[in-house]
Design a protein around this motif. Structure first.
Motif, PDB file in Angstrom:
ATOM      1  N   GLU B 208       0.851  -1.187   0.000  1.00  0.00           N
ATOM      2  CA  GLU B 208       0.000   0.000   0.000  1.00  0.00           C
ATOM      3  C   GLU B 208       0.894   1.248   0.000  1.00  0.00           C
ATOM      4  O   GLU B 208       2.095   1.167   0.204  1.00  0.00           O
ATOM      5  N   THR B 209       0.267   2.408  -0.172  1.00  0.00           N
ATOM      6  CA  THR B 209       0.940   3.677   0.029  1.00  0.00           C
ATOM      7  C   THR B 209       0.434   4.225   1.355  1.00  0.00           C
ATOM      8  O   THR B 209      -0.716   4.655   1.444  1.00  0.00           O
ATOM      9  N   GLU B 212      -1.523   7.363   1.507  1.00  0.00           N
ATOM     10  CA  GLU B 212      -2.819   7.293   0.828  1.00  0.00           C
ATOM     11  C   GLU B 212      -3.828   6.591   1.715  1.00  0.00           C
ATOM     12  O   GLU B 212      -4.969   7.042   1.883  1.00  0.00           O
ATOM     13  N   GLN B 215      -5.435   8.210   4.747  1.00  0.00           N
ATOM     14  CA  GLN B 215      -6.512   9.132   4.384  1.00  0.00           C
ATOM     15  C   GLN B 215      -7.784   8.367   4.010  1.00  0.00           C
ATOM     16  O   GLN B 215      -8.890   8.792   4.349  1.00  0.00           O
ATOM     17  N   ALA B 255       0.263  13.571   5.433  1.00  0.00           N
ATOM     18  CA  ALA B 255      -1.078  12.983   5.390  1.00  0.00           C
ATOM     19  C   ALA B 255      -1.768  13.124   6.754  1.00  0.00           C
ATOM     20  O   ALA B 255      -2.969  13.398   6.832  1.00  0.00           O
ATOM     21  N   GLN B 306       1.057  19.073  -7.510  1.00  0.00           N
ATOM     22  CA  GLN B 306       0.213  17.875  -7.421  1.00  0.00           C
ATOM     23  C   GLN B 306      -1.047  18.026  -8.270  1.00  0.00           C
ATOM     24  O   GLN B 306      -1.555  17.051  -8.810  1.00  0.00           O
TER      25      GLN B 306
ATOM     26  N   ASP C 137      -2.288  14.174  -5.148  1.00  0.00           N
ATOM     27  CA  ASP C 137      -3.206  14.310  -4.023  1.00  0.00           C
ATOM     28  C   ASP C 137      -4.115  13.074  -4.093  1.00  0.00           C
ATOM     29  O   ASP C 137      -4.958  12.954  -4.971  1.00  0.00           O
ATOM     30  N   TYR C 138      -3.897  12.156  -3.144  1.00  0.00           N
ATOM     31  CA  TYR C 138      -4.557  10.851  -3.242  1.00  0.00           C
ATOM     32  C   TYR C 138      -6.085  10.953  -3.180  1.00  0.00           C
ATOM     33  O   TYR C 138      -6.790  10.197  -3.837  1.00  0.00           O
ATOM     34  N   TRP C 142      -8.845   9.480  -5.922  1.00  0.00           N
ATOM     35  CA  TRP C 142     -10.002   8.650  -5.576  1.00  0.00           C
ATOM     36  C   TRP C 142     -11.277   9.259  -6.173  1.00  0.00           C
ATOM     37  O   TRP C 142     -12.072   8.565  -6.812  1.00  0.00           O
ATOM     38  N   PHE C 175      -4.002   3.046  -9.514  1.00  0.00           N
ATOM     39  CA  PHE C 175      -5.040   3.402  -8.554  1.00  0.00           C
ATOM     40  C   PHE C 175      -5.874   2.186  -8.153  1.00  0.00           C
ATOM     41  O   PHE C 175      -6.040   1.884  -6.971  1.00  0.00           O
TER      42      PHE C 175
END
Lengths: 332, 332, 332, 332
Positions: B208-209, B212, B215, B255, B306, C137-138, C142, C175
């Motif tokens: 996983e990240t 990320e 969040q 994060a 970003q 920006d995760y 999403w 993703f």
């Protein structure tokens, strides 16, 4: 049928513990009890035995007697150079006193090996290496490893020594991590009584091809022993042989034939939650079954396919024999 | 500066053992001694405490007193559902009697948590899962896991529960292996007092990240606790935070700001060969240093990069702040 | 015998290229030629067809005719949302104009799917994700993914959609990386015509257990399609089914029986250096052989072993049937 | 400050393609244009140039002129032995005619290298190896590799040769996979003008420690060239240096100082979705920044910590210098 002799690392019949089940997966098992347990497998003819022995006051004499009684012989002596005392390294420990003790324990292991008529002394330097970036001076690690093993080996030119490499665990990075690196280090030792224990699981875990590497080591005259098991390729899971990588297990068996391996095949398993005896039997019977499959395989056709490096034809031949079915795959 | 409170899993101040150094990496440490050791770190305000406690006859009263004396509070109670008794599973054990005992131990943990005023009961079902292909009926494993945790959670709607997922170890494959799977299982539980402990190391090890996933879990209202450490991404090495993945450690800290994390940050480390107190200090001071770097980072510029998903510009901004240098990289 | 229907991703009969052999592994193959090549396999009844079609001016009419002529039907339409134009993302592209084009191409794919009577439109968003830490920006990623797929799905409630997840490649991090994450994202879409393509290779590469995850997805009613292949578990090697993980291939076949899978099994292979037709035949005949083995396996005994989570007994039953030998492993 | 010269593999300024974006990530770039693009980086003094050249009818004369015009020199010539023609192998191709062509192309590369005054001819045998279990006879692969490279090397004892190893890609398993294996193969060649290109990314991807291995290769007198980049450790992602593993990037820079590396540092990057010039600048400026950090690091203290193999103290020293903060971590 190759008619291999079978053996095992004695630890597979002893007590397992890990960092979570700190009360262990079962009761303690002495060296003597473990030999008797090994005998109950029915196939085990030899053992790789750790020294110091497990159990209050167990003597070499007692071990010898139990071996005789069970008809099992000592194949190797593996000194415990990865216990608490050696947690920061054995041959590569930063403390010269510990490095000295490692060498002394190595010499004691030679003595035990002679007394038990073992074929070789095995070094498994699981604590030699590092955990963090920047932790060590790598050149020094190399020198310590090479000179330490050399010093033990030079004390007895009649004894054979063998290094068992692994990528990691307990150290995050072990020094003797792959077959090729270990061969280079052995070269640097400049002695001819040090070789390699090829553990099929360590090999596949190290991103090597076990069937390839066992031939490479043999070709260089450094194959002292063969240990087998299986894993998920990310860790040294020490599962029964062929349980995850059945096709590669078969390929490994064929490689043993190619090098005309005459020594025993030793199991190196940690059946944490399983019955050790059954785990040994399952591996050995799988080995026999795979070896039997080699008898039925059309090796000439396989060789022809390999000459063309024809992946699909080789797969077809192997799967047909393995599964006992006819695969058409007619179109070329 | 985010001014985080710091805590730790109490185990990092206790005794470590693994399958090789079976005589352990140091002497036993009781729960009481471990609390005092944690206090010596200087930053630790709360602890995740295992139950049953370590040490002959240690009582809740004694733990409470030691906590008061040291000015540390209990953040969580983590029942020992991964010792010998649970080696074949806790919630998913094939034996209904063991599954029952797991639930009973969970209830006892609730009681202890109330007595010590802990914020949540943590489940770390490290023995739930499987080792071999074909070993289990996966659907049954799912049902056992969901219904087991649900049953404990339903006994006390005033208590918060949290599951700590990990891909593997001690099981070759753990049931609660990733954040997303755990979120799905929690959905199936149909209760609202079960959430997740996000361990940054488990997350990066699970491919996983971490920045990320923390969040994602927070967005779904299921983030109960944050634990940190680092590893080489193939195993749960439990090293000091940022020691291998410094840039991603910084990203994780950002994060936490994004989700406005107000809870403590807990260390989950296993400094086998290191001093535990220094290992804790190093991680916490690294966290503070990284958080300070966020204060100096041009967040507007980073956000703009970003928005364009501009990898190089984002890297440049981050490296400039991290290393305290000016990077030109002028051409676009 | 389960009597599955077989299909394939049409790409396995077309031209392969990679970043090294930039002159490709063979000549270009148009969509029409690829259909004819697929027909020569002998088992292929349906295809997952990319749109836009390959080949100068190939029309839907021509594709339809070639399908009719060969007796093959279109199972799925997969729009090309991972070509140069979408290199920085399709649904998650930072440029709103590209996100818009992705949705428009999705709608066109629906139209083509209707014309060719395909069962579903597949999204394989291989360029959606990121390459570097701090790049994106995760939360935004999403949102883009969820809202983008939702928008296409909402335009036609009569059409089924399916997302094919993969951990990486071409993006360093994709993703839609795992089954569980994709299920969560589909939940967030709030539509009921979006499901999952379970690719056994992507699953094992994502550190999932394919036999487990296919059941998980099916249980949640989101299993739209099943694709198969094999790999070395570190990359999407797209090899013939069972070539590396034979035992797990068998376990996957059993899982398909458990969920009573009635749809076709599609091959997703990239036989870069092999004959595509033979590669397809070998996989399909391996599937048939493994399915035949299931017929001979003592499922009651296996179930009993699994009820006890008895790894060795399960292994023994499986190996006995797979290898067609009697294994004693008598001691329990 | 070590004052390194910088170079790059020319490919990073050319066209990228992969198996998905088959229409490429950008337009074709000829060798001449790529040299000019490299010149725009501002730091690039030398290039590793592929032969045959890219672009319709580009001649050695034109390449020489463009190099002179831009003030860049040819550092290496890398023959294209991994295009379609060599898809089943170059030195290890099953077809003797292709093996012969590989050797002939190697000889032509020598000639080009002389004409352009390049320092070495590089072999990157990405198609040598195998994809499937049982596909090849490993001993034969070893012989082909050793004898093939030897034959080219023997044709010109004034030319230096270098092998660039990698674990995989495009082959699932490459023959020259690690530094140690490559050193063994070079030994077997019995010539002294063949060495190694140490690519830091290939090394970390191969589960090696780049800072360790570069010293190992140098100690054996086989370090011909150093290439740098970074990756996620599962694949050859060819990202900017230090973008994922910043601390290890610093450790690698220190290793270069330890071996007193005087040659250039070459970038080996594939900025698929990024600007190549900026990607080069970012890596080079990161290298310079890290090298500057080494100037400020308390090397005596670090060495003392490494003498004790003190992971935490070493980390503390490194992090303090890297982040420019004072870390207490006072307790020992």
């Amino acid at each position: 049928m190759a008619n291999y002799e079978f053996g095992a690392g004695i630890w597979m019949f002893q007590q397992f513990v890990d960092r979570y089940a700190t009360d262990a997966y079962g009761p303690p098992v002495s060296t003597l009890e473990a030999i008797e347990k090994a005998a109950r497998v029915g196939y085990i003819k030899c053992l790789d035995i750790n020294y110091p022995f497990a159990g209050e006051g167990v003597t070499v004499e007692q071990v010898k007697e139990t071996l005789q009684k069970t008809g099992i012989r000592a194949q190797a002596i593996t000194p415990h150079i990865y216990m608490r005392e050696y947690q920061k390294g054995s041959f590569t420990n930063p403390d010269p006193a510990v490095r000295r003790r490692t060498i002394e324990l190595g010499k004691t292991a030679i003595d035990i090996a002679h007394q038990l008529d073992a074929k070789y002394v095995k070094f498994w330097p699981g604590q030699d290496g590092f955990d963090y970036p920047f932790q060590v001076d790598y050149a020094k690690l190399w020198d310590y490893s090479v000179s330490g093993v050399r010093e033990v080996a030079q004390t007895d030119s009649t004894m054979q020594f063998a290094i068992e490499y692994k990528e990691k665990e307990p150290r995050n990075r072990m020094f003797f991590s792959s077959a090729a690196r270990t061969l280079l280090a052995i070269e640097d030792m400049g002695v001819n009584n040090v070789g390699i224990v090829l553990d099929s699981g360590h090999s596949s875990f190290a991103k090597e091809t076990p069937a390839e590497v066992v031939q490479l080591v043999a070709r260089r005259g450094k194959l002292v022993s063969v240990e087998v098991n299986d894993n998920w390729r990310e860790w040294d899971d020490d599962m029964t042989f062929g349980s995850v990588h059945l096709t590669e297990a078969l390929e490994f068996m064929q490689a043993l034939r190619k090098i005309n391996w005459q020594g025993p095949i030793l199991l190196d398993q940690f059946p944490f939650r399983e019955d050790s005896i059954k785990a040994a039997q399952l591996s050995i019977e799988t080995i026999k079954a795979l070896d039997g499959i080699l008898d039925r395989m059309d090796l000439a056709a396989l060789e022809a396919a390999q000459d063309r490096q024809d992946a699909l034809e080789a797969q077809k031949i192997v799967l047909q024999t393995l599964l006992g079915v006819k695969l058409l795959a007619h179109q070329d």
